[in-house]
Scaffold this active site. Structure first.
Site, PDB file in Angstrom:
ATOM      1  N   CYS A   2       0.833  -1.211   0.000  1.00 27.17           N
ATOM      2  CA  CYS A   2       0.000   0.000   0.000  1.00 27.17           C
ATOM      3  C   CYS A   2       0.865   1.257   0.000  1.00 27.17           C
ATOM      4  O   CYS A   2       2.006   1.252   0.422  1.00 27.17           O
ATOM      5  CB  CYS A   2      -0.866   0.036   1.250  1.00 27.17           C
ATOM      6  SG  CYS A   2      -1.846  -1.436   1.475  1.00 27.17           S
ATOM      7  N   ARG A  27       4.599   0.746  -5.998  1.00 25.45           N
ATOM      8  CA  ARG A  27       4.578  -0.133  -4.822  1.00 25.45           C
ATOM      9  C   ARG A  27       3.596  -1.282  -5.003  1.00 25.45           C
ATOM     10  O   ARG A  27       3.597  -2.231  -4.238  1.00 25.45           O
ATOM     11  CB  ARG A  27       4.248   0.672  -3.565  1.00 25.45           C
ATOM     12  CG  ARG A  27       5.243   1.777  -3.236  1.00 25.45           C
ATOM     13  CD  ARG A  27       4.709   2.711  -2.166  1.00 25.45           C
ATOM     14  NE  ARG A  27       4.468   2.024  -0.927  1.00 25.45           N
ATOM     15  CZ  ARG A  27       5.443   1.811   0.006  1.00 25.45           C
ATOM     16  NH1 ARG A  27       6.660   2.232  -0.234  1.00 25.45           N
ATOM     17  NH2 ARG A  27       5.177   1.206   1.136  1.00 25.45           N
ATOM     18  N   TRP A  76      -3.055  -2.504  -1.499  1.00 28.14           N
ATOM     19  CA  TRP A  76      -2.634  -3.826  -1.970  1.00 28.14           C
ATOM     20  C   TRP A  76      -3.308  -4.802  -1.035  1.00 28.14           C
ATOM     21  O   TRP A  76      -2.961  -4.892   0.143  1.00 28.14           O
ATOM     22  CB  TRP A  76      -1.107  -3.933  -1.892  1.00 28.14           C
ATOM     23  CG  TRP A  76      -0.516  -5.111  -2.595  1.00 28.14           C
ATOM     24  CD1 TRP A  76      -0.385  -5.296  -3.936  1.00 28.14           C
ATOM     25  CD2 TRP A  76       0.046  -6.280  -1.978  1.00 28.14           C
ATOM     26  NE1 TRP A  76       0.234  -6.496  -4.190  1.00 28.14           N
ATOM     27  CE2 TRP A  76       0.506  -7.130  -3.018  1.00 28.14           C
ATOM     28  CE3 TRP A  76       0.222  -6.707  -0.660  1.00 28.14           C
ATOM     29  CZ2 TRP A  76       1.119  -8.358  -2.782  1.00 28.14           C
ATOM     30  CZ3 TRP A  76       0.828  -7.919  -0.419  1.00 28.14           C
ATOM     31  CH2 TRP A  76       1.264  -8.736  -1.468  1.00 28.14           C
ATOM     32  N   GLU A 483      18.201 -15.702 -10.693  1.00 31.05           N
ATOM     33  CA  GLU A 483      17.723 -14.325 -10.861  1.00 31.05           C
ATOM     34  C   GLU A 483      17.068 -14.145 -12.222  1.00 31.05           C
ATOM     35  O   GLU A 483      16.018 -13.501 -12.334  1.00 31.05           O
ATOM     36  CB  GLU A 483      18.890 -13.361 -10.667  1.00 31.05           C
ATOM     37  CG  GLU A 483      18.598 -11.901 -10.945  1.00 31.05           C
ATOM     38  CD  GLU A 483      17.527 -11.297 -10.049  1.00 31.05           C
ATOM     39  OE1 GLU A 483      17.096 -11.952  -9.083  1.00 31.05           O
ATOM     40  OE2 GLU A 483      17.087 -10.172 -10.351  1.00 31.05           O
ATOM     41  N   LYS A 487      13.204 -12.898 -12.873  1.00 33.23           N
ATOM     42  CA  LYS A 487      12.868 -11.738 -13.720  1.00 33.23           C
ATOM     43  C   LYS A 487      11.821 -12.111 -14.752  1.00 33.23           C
ATOM     44  O   LYS A 487      10.824 -11.424 -14.961  1.00 33.23           O
ATOM     45  CB  LYS A 487      14.132 -11.232 -14.432  1.00 33.23           C
ATOM     46  CG  LYS A 487      15.125 -10.558 -13.527  1.00 33.23           C
ATOM     47  CD  LYS A 487      14.757  -9.119 -13.212  1.00 33.23           C
ATOM     48  CE  LYS A 487      14.255  -8.801 -11.851  1.00 33.23           C
ATOM     49  NZ  LYS A 487      14.643  -9.368 -10.657  1.00 33.23           N
ATOM     50  N   GLU A 490       8.331 -12.847 -13.104  1.00 33.72           N
ATOM     51  CA  GLU A 490       7.563 -11.766 -12.438  1.00 33.72           C
ATOM     52  C   GLU A 490       7.062 -10.707 -13.410  1.00 33.72           C
ATOM     53  O   GLU A 490       6.129  -9.981 -13.080  1.00 33.72           O
ATOM     54  CB  GLU A 490       8.366 -11.136 -11.314  1.00 33.72           C
ATOM     55  CG  GLU A 490       9.610 -10.406 -11.698  1.00 33.72           C
ATOM     56  CD  GLU A 490      10.277  -9.774 -10.469  1.00 33.72           C
ATOM     57  OE1 GLU A 490       9.585  -9.439  -9.490  1.00 33.72           O
ATOM     58  OE2 GLU A 490      11.490  -9.618 -10.494  1.00 33.72           O
ATOM     59  N   HIS A 506      19.533 -34.565 -12.616  1.00 38.38           N
ATOM     60  CA  HIS A 506      18.897 -35.236 -11.467  1.00 38.38           C
ATOM     61  C   HIS A 506      17.401 -35.050 -11.487  1.00 38.38           C
ATOM     62  O   HIS A 506      16.770 -34.901 -10.440  1.00 38.38           O
ATOM     63  CB  HIS A 506      19.530 -34.710 -10.172  1.00 38.38           C
ATOM     64  CG  HIS A 506      21.005 -34.937 -10.126  1.00 38.38           C
ATOM     65  ND1 HIS A 506      21.576 -36.113  -9.696  1.00 38.38           N
ATOM     66  CD2 HIS A 506      22.027 -34.157 -10.539  1.00 38.38           C
ATOM     67  CE1 HIS A 506      22.889 -36.039  -9.820  1.00 38.38           C
ATOM     68  NE2 HIS A 506      23.190 -34.864 -10.324  1.00 38.38           N
ATOM     69  N   LYS A 605       6.334  -3.628  -4.915  1.00 38.68           N
ATOM     70  CA  LYS A 605       7.763  -3.322  -4.940  1.00 38.68           C
ATOM     71  C   LYS A 605       8.428  -3.687  -3.624  1.00 38.68           C
ATOM     72  O   LYS A 605       9.550  -4.138  -3.598  1.00 38.68           O
ATOM     73  CB  LYS A 605       7.975  -1.834  -5.227  1.00 38.68           C
ATOM     74  CG  LYS A 605       9.435  -1.410  -5.267  1.00 38.68           C
ATOM     75  CD  LYS A 605      10.190  -2.125  -6.363  1.00 38.68           C
ATOM     76  CE  LYS A 605      11.676  -1.815  -6.366  1.00 38.68           C
ATOM     77  NZ  LYS A 605      12.435  -2.676  -7.270  1.00 38.68           N
TER      78      LYS A 605
HETATM   79  C1  AGP Z   1      12.724  -8.635  -7.377  1.00 36.34           C
HETATM   80  O1  AGP Z   1      12.633  -8.385  -8.777  1.00 36.34           O
HETATM   81  C2  AGP Z   1      11.393  -8.665  -6.709  1.00 36.34           C
HETATM   82  N1  AGP Z   1      10.676  -7.482  -6.951  1.00 36.34           N
HETATM   83  C3  AGP Z   1      11.427  -9.101  -5.262  1.00 36.34           C
HETATM   84  O2  AGP Z   1      11.849 -10.446  -5.267  1.00 36.34           O
HETATM   85  C4  AGP Z   1      12.366  -8.330  -4.313  1.00 36.34           C
HETATM   86  O3  AGP Z   1      13.706  -8.555  -4.645  1.00 36.34           O
HETATM   87  C5  AGP Z   1      12.128  -8.861  -2.888  1.00 36.34           C
HETATM   88  O4  AGP Z   1      10.791  -8.613  -2.542  1.00 36.34           O
HETATM   89  C6  AGP Z   1      13.054  -8.219  -1.843  1.00 36.34           C
HETATM   90  O5  AGP Z   1      12.802  -6.851  -1.783  1.00 36.34           O
HETATM   91  P1  AGP Z   1      13.867  -5.919  -0.990  1.00 36.34           P
HETATM   92  O6  AGP Z   1      15.177  -6.040  -1.724  1.00 36.34           O
HETATM   93  O7  AGP Z   1      13.286  -4.538  -1.042  1.00 36.34           O
HETATM   94  O8  AGP Z   1      13.977  -6.459   0.416  1.00 36.34           O
END
Ligand code: AGP
Length: 610
Positions: A2, A27, A76, A483, A487, A490, A506, A605
């Site tokens: 939020c 956010r 949110w 990673e 990406k 998401e 495996h 975010k």
């Molecule tokens: C990353 O692309 C995501 N948006 C999410 O995994 C993020 O890295 C995670 O929520 C951690 O956030 P922070 O680094 O603000 O703690």
């Protein structure tokens, strides 16, 4: 998560509130609302969907929202579906209390039952309405004391802004666990969840500490605890610049932030090492440097992308400093009754510095005697204020929900910490100098990767219709494979899985079938020939091999259908380059699929709730 915006001052408040909500859109949210004090009383408008929909709705009756005090919110959903009745602001049914909230009231069911037994009736399924009703129930003409009294009965996390019908010119804010800042302008105040909604009005601000209540009025401001004892917050100069949070010529914040990485990395590194002398200077660790160097064990913790950066850092710490190091999801660490013996250093990695699980893991580690360090981007965030010491990323505000430049900053700080400790343990001066010279050169090398954006787009277009991708890597690039998968997941909503390349045999190799995209993060390195062997296994089963490979590496050519080239660099630093290629792959996949790159569905975010 939020977003909260509040304004109290001389200017027409509605446009300021809507502008503030737009700055907080990144956010993540599903509905929005405003409450404005007008001559006819506090007016409310709420709407499901984007801020633009709220703006259109309130625009139909703009004259009703003429006023200079107001609160606004992007929701949110945690309790109750996205619906107009569940959107904030919420009001009570008696005293004309209007309230917006970020967080979770954990005992809201008990409180709601007690309030219903006193005759209060609720319109929503939210915990926030319960809080508004409780403040109303306790209200006897003074909003500040009613809020203090109500919050004493609350367990959970909150950031709130509150107005009362019968107290024009007064606004009350409070915080525990969810971020909230107060901007101090010229004869005006701006309350917001983060600096991006404040910097357009003032750079003087303070972050509310836990259990702090702030009363704002034309006569001035004061902060107190829940027992009305005064507390004095630390007013800071916000470093964020407006142009840093504006799109400029880019179509999306994520692309802007990918292309900002050379400069962002330079900012992260600036003043923090001297390659000629082979020295790392981490001012933030000055007081605790020896504890880090003498650590018996280092635990790195975080979530999501931060957790991946921790995995890269783990390899660097063990290689350069030879200190036992491990990585734990913060959400696991906090509940597993962790072993924290003498000499343990707990490092929390977080872009926002507000991730609830990471905060809780820090608390847990601190309670058990660990020295705590923060590797954080947002200055003044909760984690940065909770840890014994830390290092800021300094990559600038990251607006895109998918983290990009923050990851590069986190890995770069990890490298600096590993080299800092290594130089005071086993790393020779020559090795240190070499690493620092190479680290300094990475910024320009990132440009060689971003310059291939169009090539990457065309390459992705060939596989963008495939619903399952694999990402594979070894050593330092195993976390990069994770990673890259995150990406893609998401923002393009394609199912993707990252794993160590050797792990494929495996089980997951059963997934390989005709044309399945298999992305190998395979720069030159100690296991390069092994990765090529894995590529052959994939090709033999009909998979489509996309390789991230070092410039000039010809050995890889016969085994890959497509190749993205990255400049040569030490293996330990290669994640700073290979990740950029994967960021662009994910970005183009999302755009080709027509998704909202900066505000992907269901995502926030900063996850400031469990
Ligand atoms: C990353 O692309 C995501 N948006 C999410 O995994 C993020 O890295 C995670 O929520 C951690 O956030 P922070 O680094 O603000 O703690």
């Amino acid at each position: 998560m939020c977003g909260i915006v509040g304004y109290l001052g001389p200017r027409p408040v509605l446009p300021l509130l809507l502008e503030g909500l737009k700055r907080l859109e990144y956010r993540g949210y599903d509905s929005a609302g405003v409450a404005v004090r007008s001559p006819a009383g506090i007016q409310v408008c709420r709407e499901v969907g984007k801020v633009a929909s709220l703006e259109a709705k309130v625009g139909l009756e703009r004259s009703r929202f003429a006023g200079t005090e107001g609160i606004a919110h992007t929701r949110w959903a945690t309790h109750g579906v996205p619906a107009e009745r569940n959107a904030h602001p919420h009001r009570d049914d008696k005293a004309g209390i209007h309230l917006v909230h970020n967080g979770i009231i954990e005992n809201y069911t008990t409180l709601r039952k007690a309030l219903e037994s006193k005759g209060h009736s609720f319109q929503s399924e939210t915990d926030t309405e319960v809080l508004a009703m409780l403040v109303g129930e306790l209200y006897e003409g003074d909003l500040e004391s009613a809020v203090q009294a109500a919050l004493k009965q609350v367990t959970g996390a909150y950031a709130i802004a509150v107005m009362a019908e019968s107290e024009p010119g007064v606004m009350v804010a409070a915080r525990k666990g969810s971020p909230l800042m107060v901007g101090l302008g010229q004869g005006e105040y701006v309350v917001a969840s983060d600096p991006s909604a404040i910097v357009a009005h003032t750079t003087q601000a303070f972050a509310l500490e836990d259990f702090t209540v702030c009363r704002l009025s034309q006569d001035g401001w004061r902060t107190s605890n829940l027992h009305n004892a005064p507390v004095s917050p630390k007013v800071m100069e916000l470093e964020m610049k407006l142009e840093e949070i504006e799109l400029g010529d880019f179509p999306h914040f994520m692309l802007k932030e990918i292309f900002e990485q050379p400069e962002a990395l330079r900012n992260t590194l600036r003043g923090r090492f001297n390659a000629e002398q082979g020295e790392v200077i981490l001012g933030g660790l000055q007081q605790v440097g020896r504890d880090l160097v003498k650590a018996r064990r280092i635990v790195l913790t975080g979530q999501g992308t931060a957790w991946h950066a921790a995995l890269v850092t783990e390899y660097m710490i063990e290689e350069f400093a030879r200190i036992p190091c491990e990585v734990q999801y913060a959400s696991e660490f906090r509940y597993r009754n962790p072993i924290v013996e003498e000499g343990t250093v707990l490092v929390a990695i977080s872009q926002s510095g507000e991730t609830a699980d990471t905060l809780a893991a820090l608390e847990e580690g601190r309670e058990r005697g660990a020295m705590t360090l923060g590797v954080v981007n947002v200055v003044g965030s909760s984690i940065s204020r909770m840890t014994d010491a830390g290092v800021y990323l300094r990559v600038g505000p990251e607006i895109g929900v998918a983290s990009t430049k923050a990851f590069v900053g986190q890995v770069a700080v990890g490298a600096l910490m590993a080299i800092y400790a290594g130089r005071r343990r086993h790393l020779s001066i020559e090795a240190t100098k070499h690493l620092l010279v190479e680290l300094e050169a990475i910024s320009d090398k990132i440009r060689a990767v971003t310059a291939q954006s169009d090539l990457i787009r065309d390459l992705v277009a060939k596989v963008v219709d495939r619903e399952n991708w694999l990402f594979l890597g070894r050593g330092y690039n195993y976390p990069v494979a994770l990673e890259g998968a995150l990406k893609v997941k998401e923002i393009s909503y394609i199912h993707a899985e990252g794993m160590p390349a050797a792990e494929m045999k495996h089980g997951p190799i059963a997934l390989i079938h005709d044309g399945m995209p298999c992305v190998f993060v395979a720069p030159k390195g100690s296991q390069h020939d092994k990765v090529i062997g894995n590529m052959q296994e994939v090709r033999a089963r009909g998979g489509r091999v996309i390789a991230i490979a070092t410039e000039g590496d010809e050995a890889i050519v016969p085994h890959a259908h497509d190749i993205i080239r990255v400049p040569e660099c030490p293996e330990a630093l290669s994640p700073l380059l290979t990740t950029v290629a994967l960021q662009l792959m994910a970005y183009h996949a999302a755009v080709l699929r027509g998704h909202d790159v900066d505000k992907p569905r269901n995502l926030a975010k900063s996850v400031t709730v469990e």
